[in-house]
Design a protein around this motif. Sequence first.
Motif, PDB file in Angstrom:
ATOM      1  N   LEU A  97       0.821  -1.208   0.000  1.00 25.30           N
ATOM      2  CA  LEU A  97       0.000   0.000   0.000  1.00 25.30           C
ATOM      3  C   LEU A  97       0.858   1.262   0.000  1.00 25.30           C
ATOM      4  O   LEU A  97       1.840   1.358   0.730  1.00 25.30           O
ATOM      5  CB  LEU A  97      -0.912   0.029   1.225  1.00 25.30           C
ATOM      6  N   PHE A  98       0.436   2.233  -0.838  1.00 30.35           N
ATOM      7  CA  PHE A  98       0.995   3.586  -0.769  1.00 30.35           C
ATOM      8  C   PHE A  98       0.257   4.396   0.299  1.00 30.35           C
ATOM      9  O   PHE A  98       0.850   5.222   0.988  1.00 30.35           O
ATOM     10  CB  PHE A  98       0.849   4.304  -2.114  1.00 30.35           C
ATOM     11  N   SER A  99      -1.060   4.186   0.406  1.00 29.30           N
ATOM     12  CA  SER A  99      -1.864   4.918   1.389  1.00 29.30           C
ATOM     13  C   SER A  99      -3.107   4.104   1.730  1.00 29.30           C
ATOM     14  O   SER A  99      -3.495   3.192   0.998  1.00 29.30           O
ATOM     15  CB  SER A  99      -2.274   6.295   0.846  1.00 29.30           C
ATOM     16  N   GLY A 100      -3.748   4.446   2.873  1.00 26.12           N
ATOM     17  CA  GLY A 100      -4.954   3.766   3.307  1.00 26.12           C
ATOM     18  C   GLY A 100      -4.659   2.496   4.087  1.00 26.12           C
ATOM     19  O   GLY A 100      -3.508   2.206   4.430  1.00 26.12           O
ATOM     20  N   SER A 106      -8.063   8.038   1.870  1.00 25.36           N
ATOM     21  CA  SER A 106      -7.790   7.538   0.526  1.00 25.36           C
ATOM     22  C   SER A 106      -7.150   6.166   0.598  1.00 25.36           C
ATOM     23  O   SER A 106      -6.654   5.739   1.641  1.00 25.36           O
ATOM     24  CB  SER A 106      -6.869   8.506  -0.233  1.00 25.36           C
ATOM     25  N   LEU A 107      -7.168   5.489  -0.537  1.00 28.42           N
ATOM     26  CA  LEU A 107      -6.552   4.179  -0.655  1.00 28.42           C
ATOM     27  C   LEU A 107      -5.801   4.113  -1.972  1.00 28.42           C
ATOM     28  O   LEU A 107      -6.337   4.484  -3.018  1.00 28.42           O
ATOM     29  CB  LEU A 107      -7.614   3.073  -0.624  1.00 28.42           C
ATOM     30  N   GLU A 108      -4.549   3.644  -1.920  1.00 24.91           N
ATOM     31  CA  GLU A 108      -3.778   3.400  -3.134  1.00 24.91           C
ATOM     32  C   GLU A 108      -2.858   2.222  -2.869  1.00 24.91           C
ATOM     33  O   GLU A 108      -2.134   2.210  -1.871  1.00 24.91           O
ATOM     34  CB  GLU A 108      -2.973   4.624  -3.553  1.00 24.91           C
ATOM     35  N   LEU A 109      -2.892   1.238  -3.755  1.00 21.71           N
ATOM     36  CA  LEU A 109      -2.110   0.036  -3.519  1.00 21.71           C
ATOM     37  C   LEU A 109      -1.647  -0.582  -4.824  1.00 21.71           C
ATOM     38  O   LEU A 109      -2.212  -0.347  -5.893  1.00 21.71           O
ATOM     39  CB  LEU A 109      -2.911  -1.005  -2.732  1.00 21.71           C
ATOM     40  N   ILE A 110      -0.610  -1.398  -4.707  1.00 24.14           N
ATOM     41  CA  ILE A 110      -0.121  -2.254  -5.777  1.00 24.14           C
ATOM     42  C   ILE A 110      -0.313  -3.690  -5.327  1.00 24.14           C
ATOM     43  O   ILE A 110       0.081  -4.056  -4.222  1.00 24.14           O
ATOM     44  CB  ILE A 110       1.376  -2.015  -6.067  1.00 24.14           C
ATOM     45  N   GLN A 111      -0.958  -4.481  -6.185  1.00 23.31           N
ATOM     46  CA  GLN A 111      -1.018  -5.909  -5.884  1.00 23.31           C
ATOM     47  C   GLN A 111      -0.459  -6.691  -7.059  1.00 23.31           C
ATOM     48  O   GLN A 111      -0.819  -6.450  -8.216  1.00 23.31           O
ATOM     49  CB  GLN A 111      -2.422  -6.398  -5.575  1.00 23.31           C
ATOM     50  N   THR A 112       0.444  -7.602  -6.741  1.00 17.71           N
ATOM     51  CA  THR A 112       1.034  -8.469  -7.748  1.00 17.71           C
ATOM     52  C   THR A 112       0.802  -9.920  -7.354  1.00 17.71           C
ATOM     53  O   THR A 112       0.574 -10.232  -6.184  1.00 17.71           O
ATOM     54  CB  THR A 112       2.546  -8.223  -7.884  1.00 17.71           C
ATOM     55  N   TRP A 113       0.857 -10.789  -8.365  1.00 17.42           N
ATOM     56  CA  TRP A 113       0.884 -12.228  -8.134  1.00 17.42           C
ATOM     57  C   TRP A 113       2.220 -12.751  -8.635  1.00 17.42           C
ATOM     58  O   TRP A 113       2.659 -12.416  -9.746  1.00 17.42           O
ATOM     59  CB  TRP A 113      -0.222 -12.948  -8.887  1.00 17.42           C
ATOM     60  N   VAL A 114       2.849 -13.561  -7.820  1.00 17.72           N
ATOM     61  CA  VAL A 114       4.103 -14.211  -8.179  1.00 17.72           C
ATOM     62  C   VAL A 114       3.809 -15.691  -8.396  1.00 17.72           C
ATOM     63  O   VAL A 114       3.379 -16.378  -7.471  1.00 17.72           O
ATOM     64  CB  VAL A 114       5.161 -14.019  -7.070  1.00 17.72           C
ATOM     65  N   ALA A 115       4.015 -16.164  -9.611  1.00 16.83           N
ATOM     66  CA  ALA A 115       3.792 -17.582  -9.891  1.00 16.83           C
ATOM     67  C   ALA A 115       4.812 -18.426  -9.137  1.00 16.83           C
ATOM     68  O   ALA A 115       5.955 -18.009  -8.921  1.00 16.83           O
ATOM     69  CB  ALA A 115       3.892 -17.845 -11.393  1.00 16.83           C
ATOM     70  N   LEU A 116       4.403 -19.615  -8.734  1.00 16.59           N
ATOM     71  CA  LEU A 116       5.281 -20.495  -7.968  1.00 16.59           C
ATOM     72  C   LEU A 116       6.031 -21.449  -8.900  1.00 16.59           C
ATOM     73  O   LEU A 116       5.482 -21.904  -9.914  1.00 16.59           O
ATOM     74  CB  LEU A 116       4.458 -21.317  -6.977  1.00 16.59           C
ATOM     75  N   PRO A 117       7.277 -21.788  -8.560  1.00 15.52           N
ATOM     76  CA  PRO A 117       7.961 -22.852  -9.300  1.00 15.52           C
ATOM     77  C   PRO A 117       7.146 -24.149  -9.225  1.00 15.52           C
ATOM     78  O   PRO A 117       6.427 -24.391  -8.252  1.00 15.52           O
ATOM     79  CB  PRO A 117       9.295 -23.001  -8.558  1.00 15.52           C
TER      80      PRO A 117
END
Length: 304
Positions: free
Chosen positions: A69-72, A116-127
């Motif tokens: 999260l950047f904020s919130g 406010s709300l600001e976020l980054i969400q990523t998915w990392v695939a597993l081996p």
Amino acid sequence: MVKLVIDARQASLGEGMKVKRILPFRKKRMVGPFIFMDHGGPVDLRPGLKKSMDVLPHPHIGLSTVSYLFSGELVHRDSLGVKQVIKPGEVNWMTAGRGISHSERFEDPGILAQNSLELIQTWVALPEKHEEDAPSFENYKPENLPVFTDKGIWMRLIAGDAFGLRNDVATLSPMFYLHVKLQKDAVFGLPEKHSERAIYIAKGKLEVSGGIFSAGQMLVFYKNNDPIIKAKEPAELIVLGGEPLGERFIWWNFVSSRKERIEQAKEDWKQGRILLPPTDNREFIPLPEDPFRKKEDPSPEPLS
């Protein structure tokens, strides 16, 4: 030199919650192990909007979700029984493995006080050897994530290793993940040892190899290329990459190296074999059904 520019597309996670979707992209499904990336917000958390922005319990397999999260603030609950308030600068790393469900909500009084709300969400695939691991969850505080500063540059290592920085975030394949802030005219480079590297511009403008790039664009770079990156104005970046894992299939919130495993996950969710969070089990998102979806785009919109 920039190999590919990905312009973020707008997607929706529900009423009031629009996101910029960067990965997957038709010409670049993954960058290193990263198979999914959303930039949510900034969202003005007006009264009455927060409830409609809740993401109800939903399942995952074969990946790790990474929330930053950047904020919130958000409340995370999962089928392991974890309840965690996610705050800016922390890393929530949830490994689905053979199956997990989770929700993200706004009911906490402390969260409702946020503007406010600001976020980054990523998915990392597993081996492949870790795709059926037992699910797990970890929260890492900002003090456990090393920060580096230089003239006009601030960066935090979210996960992996880069520029000599390391932390205790448990990763299962070679990768790096950085939050970077640049002042105007600051010059920045990329980590050299990773074969796939990209920059997502969350705010500001960059000059790279004579071109000007703006917020909402991801720049994917050639292997062994060392571009000079200059901030044309104050900029905020997510810099990520690593080593490729091989082909992965993605359908809704499921990722796997095997198509038949995704079919099993669909049935597991239908039959209730992936448990709901014990403290958030009164509602959930059913498996999407869309027999009219185009063949070349068979997957419903993923959730975070």
